[in-house]
Design a protein around this motif. Sequence first.
Motif, short mmCIF file in Angstrom:
data_model
loop_
_atom_site.label_atom_id
_atom_site.label_comp_id
_atom_site.label_asym_id
_atom_site.label_seq_id
_atom_site.Cartn_x
_atom_site.Cartn_y
_atom_site.Cartn_z
N THR A 54 -31.75 1.40 -58.94
CA THR A 54 -30.47 1.49 -59.49
C THR A 54 -29.44 2.47 -59.14
OG1 THR A 54 -31.98 2.48 -61.25
CG2 THR A 54 -31.27 0.18 -61.47
N PHE A 57 -25.21 -17.11 -57.70
CA PHE A 57 -24.72 -15.89 -57.77
C PHE A 57 -23.31 -15.86 -57.02
CE2 PHE A 57 -25.79 -11.58 -58.23
CZ PHE A 57 -24.79 -10.82 -57.57
N VAL A 117 -30.60 -7.35 -64.06
CA VAL A 117 -31.42 -6.55 -62.95
C VAL A 117 -31.89 -5.70 -63.05
CG1 VAL A 117 -31.53 -6.02 -60.35
CG2 VAL A 117 -30.49 -8.35 -61.03
N SER A 130 -30.26 -12.75 -49.07
CA SER A 130 -29.25 -11.63 -49.09
C SER A 130 -29.03 -11.17 -47.86
CB SER A 130 -29.84 -10.64 -50.16
OG SER A 130 -30.84 -10.17 -49.67
N SER A 146 -29.23 -6.64 -55.64
CA SER A 146 -30.28 -7.05 -56.61
C SER A 146 -31.48 -7.67 -55.93
CB SER A 146 -29.49 -8.42 -57.11
OG SER A 146 -28.12 -8.24 -57.58
N THR A 147 -31.48 -8.36 -54.85
CA THR A 147 -32.88 -8.68 -54.16
C THR A 147 -33.48 -7.23 -53.83
OG1 THR A 147 -31.83 -8.85 -52.17
CG2 THR A 147 -32.02 -10.80 -53.46
N VAL A 206 -24.95 -10.18 -64.20
CA VAL A 206 -26.00 -9.97 -63.43
C VAL A 206 -26.67 -8.65 -63.23
CG1 VAL A 206 -26.76 -10.54 -61.24
CG2 VAL A 206 -25.20 -12.10 -62.36
N MET A 207 -25.88 -7.75 -63.02
CA MET A 207 -26.59 -6.45 -62.75
C MET A 207 -27.07 -5.70 -63.87
SD MET A 207 -25.84 -5.86 -59.57
CE MET A 207 -26.65 -4.24 -59.84
#
Lengths: 639, 103
Positions: free
Chosen positions: A256, A470, A93, A395, A335-336, A89-90
């Motif tokens: 990031t 998630f 993103v 989130s 992530s969001t 997932v990361m």
Amino acid sequence: MNWLVLIPMLPLAVFVVFLVLPRAVRNRLLLVSVVAMLASTVLSVAALWQILQVGATGAGEVWRLSFAIGVLDGQALQLSLALTPLSAVMVAVVSTVASCVQVYSLAYMRDESRRGWYFAVLSLFTAAMLGLVLGSNLLLIFAAWEMMGLCSYLLIGFWWENEEPRQASIKAFLTTRIGDLGFMLALFACYSEIGTFDLPTVLETAPTWSSTGIVLAAVGLLWAAMGKSAQVPLHAWLPDAMAGPTPASALIHAATMVAAGILVLGRTLPLLELVPFVMIAMRAIGVITALVAALIAMVQYDIKRVLAYSTISQLGLMMVALGAGSVADSLFHLSTHAFFKSLLFLGSGVVIHAVHSQDMRDMGGLGRSMPISSVAFLIGTLALAGVPPLSGFFSKDGIIAALIREQHWLALAGVLLASVLTAFYMARLWFRVFAGPANERAHEGEPLMVGPMVLLATLSAIAGAAAVMFAELLGHNGHWPTLQLVALSVGIAGLGIAAGWFFFGRGERNVNTDKLKVQFAPGYTLLINKFYFDHLYAGVVRGFFVTADALARFDRVVIDGVVNGIATLYHGLCQLSWVFDARVVDGAVNGVAQLASVVGLRARQIQTGQTQLYQRLITAAIVVALAAYVGFDLIGKGI
Amino acid sequence: MTVPLNAYLILAAVLFTIGLYGALSRKGAVLVLMSLELMSMAVTINLVAFSSFVTPIDMTGQFFTIFAMVVSAAEVAIGLALVVAIFRTTATIELDDLDELKG
């Protein structure tokens, strides 16, 4: 599945190629960088698809690649990359945001003479981040960590011709370096406990470590994350880092790099949970960071600074979530946040481009002139404020739910307060920039810049629904937010936005903030001076220089004095020696000669030239000799 | 009544001493030469005395004495010639005045 290694390798290859090319060629090959990044994105989405197909959950590894890079203490040093649902997932993103930023930069940096280098560093940075996400070995993660620090330094100081970026880049690098000491401490503890840096092994064996080792590793990792993720008190570098190009800020300082600290803590949480005071510390630090940053953001006029402090604040929230033991909620918010914060930064870039100023007071009424940007920015704002059904709401809600579940009421209160403030200052930002009478000077951004923004806005909007997915990916049971929580979130966001509208959104009837500044002067001074952290650091640095000066003076006066003194002493001894030589030695030699001369003078007087004297002397000598002979002879015979 | 050896030896000693005294204290060069001769004669007497008492048959002493007297004569001749030469150059034969080798 070894094609997964291409995900970080493609951008890395771009950097290496760009590094050796001359500037003119580099500047023409920007599309290569963008295409490589897009390819990486496609691969990461494919990886995510694989994960969903296989149905792995939690930290289950779907793929692992190990390689040895040398020998340490007689054993081969193994590094490894691994793909888990979390890392998949990361990676998706990160590469998505990176692609958006690169496309955006094609337009933003079009007139920049060193744009080739910019893209090279951007690619290197992305490669490092992807390597960090995929890395399954603390040493490899640390290497990627340091690499990102370097890229951050290079990008913040991209326009090094000016004073501000130079100082900001050094400040950023040094502050995160202080945090890196913690990481190194953790590495040392790790190696001395189990002799390997392999992450799964570390997590498995952690309960068996000595308590010193566990505490050192946990505190070290926390300190490192505090530096990288800009937690108080190591946060001061992030607002100054805004001196770099805006898309770079969007990538590294919003989405990031600053997330790397949170990410590492998330992956090593089982280790951290073994030290209860570390968990408490994480919650406390997170809340303090969230509140302090939100308060400062309220009085900033520079768009990018508001967003920078907002980032710090949200990172604080992620830290709180980790402190509550919930990796899923923290990383989901990460992530969001990556989506909507990078969206906000890119949007600010468009605005700054249009108005040629970063000061909000020069802006206003841009809503009509730049409709697409305005709407996209609005989506980002609402997502950040936590308005349902945008992703930010899901989130943030997750974090609040986690706090309620674990019954950390103090932290919860802090988080709720920070959320109100967040909604307030973002509303302030939006109203000041986009609301009001139309501004004819401004124009909409070009497609290359607006396109990525639209994509990110869409993701910010719909990614919330991925919440359930998630959570299940990470092994929890996904649950939709309860009605009470929805109401709570709406209430908080509503309160903040309403206050923002009241102060800044009503045109003529806006509150006059100048009067407020005078009324609340002490509080305002505190905020505008950013809680005096920068003054504190300046003092510390000055202290170092004072110490250095003192030591230099000591060296000059005392040590050189001693050395010179010895030389003088030696000189004196030499003088003494010379005097001795001149007086005593020469005196002796001369004295002997004198003696000989005097003796000769006297002895000469015997030589009178008169033979009879000689005769008499000889006769006397013979008589004496004879007498002596006879005498001894007689004595010898006993007479 | 034979004369004992000691008497000759004592005579020789006395003569030698007188000669020595003369050589050491006379100022005139000729007188010194005469003293030297006296010493030489004293030694000769010694020789003859020993020879006649110790080896009378061989008469080595007497023979030696003849040689000694010849040498002595030659030496006196040269000595006197030297004195004459000195007188010619320096118009004096006082030994005290001949101190050119004074150093």
